[in-house]
Motif scaffolding. Structure first.
Motif, short mmCIF file in Angstrom:
data_model
loop_
_atom_site.label_atom_id
_atom_site.label_comp_id
_atom_site.label_asym_id
_atom_site.label_seq_id
_atom_site.Cartn_x
_atom_site.Cartn_y
_atom_site.Cartn_z
N TYR A 1 0.84 -1.52 -0.04
CA TYR A 1 0.10 0.05 -0.04
C TYR A 1 0.63 1.28 0.03
CZ TYR A 1 -3.18 -3.33 1.06
OH TYR A 1 -4.38 -4.42 1.44
N ILE A 2 0.73 2.14 -0.88
CA ILE A 2 1.45 3.23 -0.52
C ILE A 2 0.25 4.62 -1.18
CG2 ILE A 2 3.19 4.71 -2.64
CD1 ILE A 2 4.17 2.10 -4.01
N ASN A 3 0.68 5.57 -0.23
CA ASN A 3 0.44 7.16 -0.08
C ASN A 3 1.56 7.63 -0.59
OD1 ASN A 3 -2.69 6.69 -0.01
ND2 ASN A 3 -1.88 6.36 1.96
N THR B 1 -2.77 12.64 1.43
CA THR B 1 -3.65 11.78 1.46
C THR B 1 -5.09 11.07 2.32
OG1 THR B 1 -0.90 11.67 2.28
CG2 THR B 1 -2.80 10.31 3.82
N PRO B 2 -4.76 10.35 2.11
CA PRO B 2 -7.26 10.04 2.02
C PRO B 2 -7.02 9.61 3.24
CG PRO B 2 -6.76 8.60 -0.19
CD PRO B 2 -5.12 8.75 0.67
N GLN B 3 -7.94 9.76 3.64
CA GLN B 3 -8.10 9.34 5.73
C GLN B 3 -8.91 7.89 5.03
OE1 GLN B 3 -7.97 10.49 8.31
NE2 GLN B 3 -6.81 12.30 6.88
N THR B 4 -9.69 7.11 4.13
CA THR B 4 -10.10 6.00 4.14
C THR B 4 -9.62 4.82 2.92
OG1 THR B 4 -12.10 7.05 2.55
CG2 THR B 4 -12.17 7.04 4.82
N TYR B 5 -9.00 5.32 2.14
CA TYR B 5 -8.05 4.64 1.10
C TYR B 5 -6.42 4.55 0.54
CZ TYR B 5 -9.06 8.21 -2.07
OH TYR B 5 -9.56 9.80 -2.40
N THR B 6 -6.26 3.75 0.01
CA THR B 6 -4.49 4.08 0.26
C THR B 6 -4.96 4.59 -1.86
OG1 THR B 6 -4.33 2.68 1.45
CG2 THR B 6 -2.92 3.08 -0.94
N GLN B 7 -3.31 5.83 -2.40
CA GLN B 7 -4.31 6.24 -3.72
C GLN B 7 -3.29 4.71 -4.60
OE1 GLN B 7 -4.94 8.42 -5.05
NE2 GLN B 7 -4.62 10.53 -3.53
N VAL B 8 -2.55 4.24 -3.87
CA VAL B 8 -1.85 3.65 -4.63
C VAL B 8 -1.39 1.80 -3.81
CG1 VAL B 8 0.73 2.19 -6.52
CG2 VAL B 8 -0.67 4.61 -6.07
N VAL B 9 -2.15 0.14 -4.37
CA VAL B 9 -1.81 -0.29 -4.56
C VAL B 9 -1.38 -1.10 -5.35
CG1 VAL B 9 -3.43 -2.81 -3.04
CG2 VAL B 9 -4.41 -0.48 -2.79
#
Length: 80
Positions: free
Chosen positions: A5-7, A13-21
């Motif tokens: 998981y990468i932000n 930086t989102p609170q409820t999801y990850t930018q990149v998986v």
């Protein structure tokens, strides 16, 4: 399959999801839906669709780069 998981530092930086998986083993990269936001989460180009589209694609480029990929590696994109 292991998931990474990468932000990226240059995206909000989102609170409820990850930018990149990144799914390792057979490297697949899944990028979250991008919004026309700058690194601080501020809307870019209020009322200007072209400016917003440029920001979204710039954010996509940053997300891809964080996973070691580029636009030439994209196999599918969905626009709502």
């Amino acid at each position: 399959m292991t998931l990474k998981y990468i932000n990226p530092n240059d995206l909000p930086t989102p609170q409820t999801y990850t930018q990149v998986v990144v799914a390792t083993g057979s490297k697949l990269v899944f990028i979250s839906g991008q919004e026309p936001e700058d690194i601080h989460g501020n809307l870019v180009g209020r009322g200007d669709l072209a400016a917003q589209a440029r920001q979204v694609y710039a954010n996509l480029g940053r997300a891809l780069a964080a996973a070691g990929a580029g636009p030439q590696h994209v196999t599918r994109i969905t626009i709502y």
